[in-house]
Design a protein around this motif. Structure first.
Motif, mmCIF file in Angstrom:
data_model
loop_
_atom_site.group_PDB
_atom_site.id
_atom_site.type_symbol
_atom_site.label_atom_id
_atom_site.label_comp_id
_atom_site.label_asym_id
_atom_site.label_seq_id
_atom_site.Cartn_x
_atom_site.Cartn_y
_atom_site.Cartn_z
ATOM 1 N N ILE A 5 0.838 -1.208 0.000
ATOM 2 C CA ILE A 5 0.000 0.000 0.000
ATOM 3 C C ILE A 5 0.869 1.252 0.000
ATOM 4 O O ILE A 5 0.517 2.249 -0.637
ATOM 5 N N GLU A 6 2.000 1.223 0.684
ATOM 6 C CA GLU A 6 2.898 2.383 0.683
ATOM 7 C C GLU A 6 3.435 2.653 -0.719
ATOM 8 O O GLU A 6 3.531 3.811 -1.134
ATOM 9 N N LEU A 7 3.766 1.596 -1.449
ATOM 10 C CA LEU A 7 4.264 1.757 -2.811
ATOM 11 C C LEU A 7 3.168 2.286 -3.737
ATOM 12 O O LEU A 7 3.424 3.142 -4.589
ATOM 13 N N ILE A 8 1.958 1.786 -3.566
ATOM 14 C CA ILE A 8 0.834 2.243 -4.384
ATOM 15 C C ILE A 8 0.549 3.707 -4.107
ATOM 16 O O ILE A 8 0.397 4.515 -5.041
ATOM 17 N N VAL A 9 0.473 4.063 -2.833
ATOM 18 C CA VAL A 9 0.198 5.459 -2.463
ATOM 19 C C VAL A 9 1.310 6.362 -2.970
ATOM 20 O O VAL A 9 1.036 7.439 -3.515
ATOM 21 N N ASP A 10 2.549 5.941 -2.835
ATOM 22 C CA ASP A 10 3.670 6.745 -3.329
ATOM 23 C C ASP A 10 3.534 6.994 -4.828
ATOM 24 O O ASP A 10 3.769 8.104 -5.305
ATOM 25 N N GLY A 11 3.137 5.971 -5.563
ATOM 26 C CA GLY A 11 2.944 6.130 -6.998
ATOM 27 C C GLY A 11 1.851 7.142 -7.323
ATOM 28 O O GLY A 11 2.016 7.994 -8.198
ATOM 29 N N LEU A 21 -6.485 8.117 -5.035
ATOM 30 C CA LEU A 21 -6.294 7.952 -3.589
ATOM 31 C C LEU A 21 -7.624 8.015 -2.842
ATOM 32 O O LEU A 21 -7.855 7.234 -1.916
ATOM 33 N N ASP A 22 -8.487 8.922 -3.252
ATOM 34 C CA ASP A 22 -9.811 8.998 -2.625
ATOM 35 C C ASP A 22 -10.585 7.701 -2.838
ATOM 36 O O ASP A 22 -11.238 7.190 -1.929
ATOM 37 N N HIS A 23 -10.503 7.169 -4.045
ATOM 38 C CA HIS A 23 -11.193 5.914 -4.357
ATOM 39 C C HIS A 23 -10.624 4.761 -3.523
ATOM 40 O O HIS A 23 -11.375 3.936 -2.990
ATOM 41 N N LEU A 24 -9.313 4.717 -3.408
ATOM 42 C CA LEU A 24 -8.655 3.671 -2.629
ATOM 43 C C LEU A 24 -9.078 3.746 -1.163
ATOM 44 O O LEU A 24 -9.371 2.724 -0.530
ATOM 45 N N ARG A 25 -9.141 4.965 -0.622
ATOM 46 C CA ARG A 25 -9.561 5.146 0.769
ATOM 47 C C ARG A 25 -11.017 4.717 0.950
ATOM 48 O O ARG A 25 -11.355 4.018 1.910
ATOM 49 N N MET A 26 -11.878 5.108 0.019
ATOM 50 C CA MET A 26 -13.285 4.743 0.107
ATOM 51 C C MET A 26 -13.454 3.226 0.046
ATOM 52 O O MET A 26 -14.232 2.638 0.804
ATOM 53 N N GLN A 27 -12.701 2.579 -0.821
ATOM 54 C CA GLN A 27 -12.761 1.127 -0.944
ATOM 55 C C GLN A 27 -12.352 0.454 0.372
ATOM 56 O O GLN A 27 -13.004 -0.485 0.835
ATOM 57 N N GLU A 51 -7.204 -0.594 8.507
ATOM 58 C CA GLU A 51 -7.123 0.717 9.163
ATOM 59 C C GLU A 51 -5.730 1.312 9.022
ATOM 60 O O GLU A 51 -5.578 2.523 8.841
ATOM 61 N N GLU A 52 -4.700 0.480 9.050
ATOM 62 C CA GLU A 52 -3.333 0.955 8.817
ATOM 63 C C GLU A 52 -3.174 1.435 7.377
ATOM 64 O O GLU A 52 -2.501 2.439 7.119
ATOM 65 N N ASP A 53 -3.800 0.724 6.442
ATOM 66 C CA ASP A 53 -3.780 1.149 5.042
ATOM 67 C C ASP A 53 -4.414 2.530 4.896
ATOM 68 O O ASP A 53 -3.903 3.388 4.168
ATOM 69 N N ILE A 54 -5.526 2.746 5.576
ATOM 70 C CA ILE A 54 -6.222 4.030 5.501
ATOM 71 C C ILE A 54 -5.331 5.148 6.018
ATOM 72 O O ILE A 54 -5.298 6.243 5.440
ATOM 73 N N VAL A 55 -4.579 4.890 7.072
ATOM 74 C CA VAL A 55 -3.654 5.900 7.608
ATOM 75 C C VAL A 55 -2.606 6.263 6.553
ATOM 76 O O VAL A 55 -2.293 7.443 6.349
#
Length: 70
Positions: A5-11, A21-27, A51-55
């Motif tokens: 998830i850190e790599l995805i968010v960084d991308g 990112l909004d879509h990922l958080r909503m999912q 929940e850690e992913d959401i953070v």
């Protein structure tokens, strides 16, 4: 080493893709709600990971906000 998830968010942050990112958080939020509603199963570990992913996702969104204001 960074987790997936850190790599995805960084991308997404590098691409400045706030919508993704909004879509990922909503999912992730929907998934957490669904797991919390389950009865008869111990989903605490999965819920904690989500929940850690959401953070991490929210930290990425904050980076985009900072970049937009500077």
């Amino acid at each position: 080493m960074a987790n997936a998830i850190e790599l995805i968010v960084d991308g997404y942050v590098r691409l400045q893709d706030r919508r993704a990112l909004d879509h990922l958080r909503m999912q992730r939020r929907k998934l957490a709600v669904g797991l919390k509603a389950l009865t008869g199963f111990d989903c605490r570990t999965a819920i904690q990971q989500i929940e850690e992913d959401i953070v991490v996702i929210e930290a990425g969104l904050a980076q985009l906000d900072e970049a937009a204001t500077s």
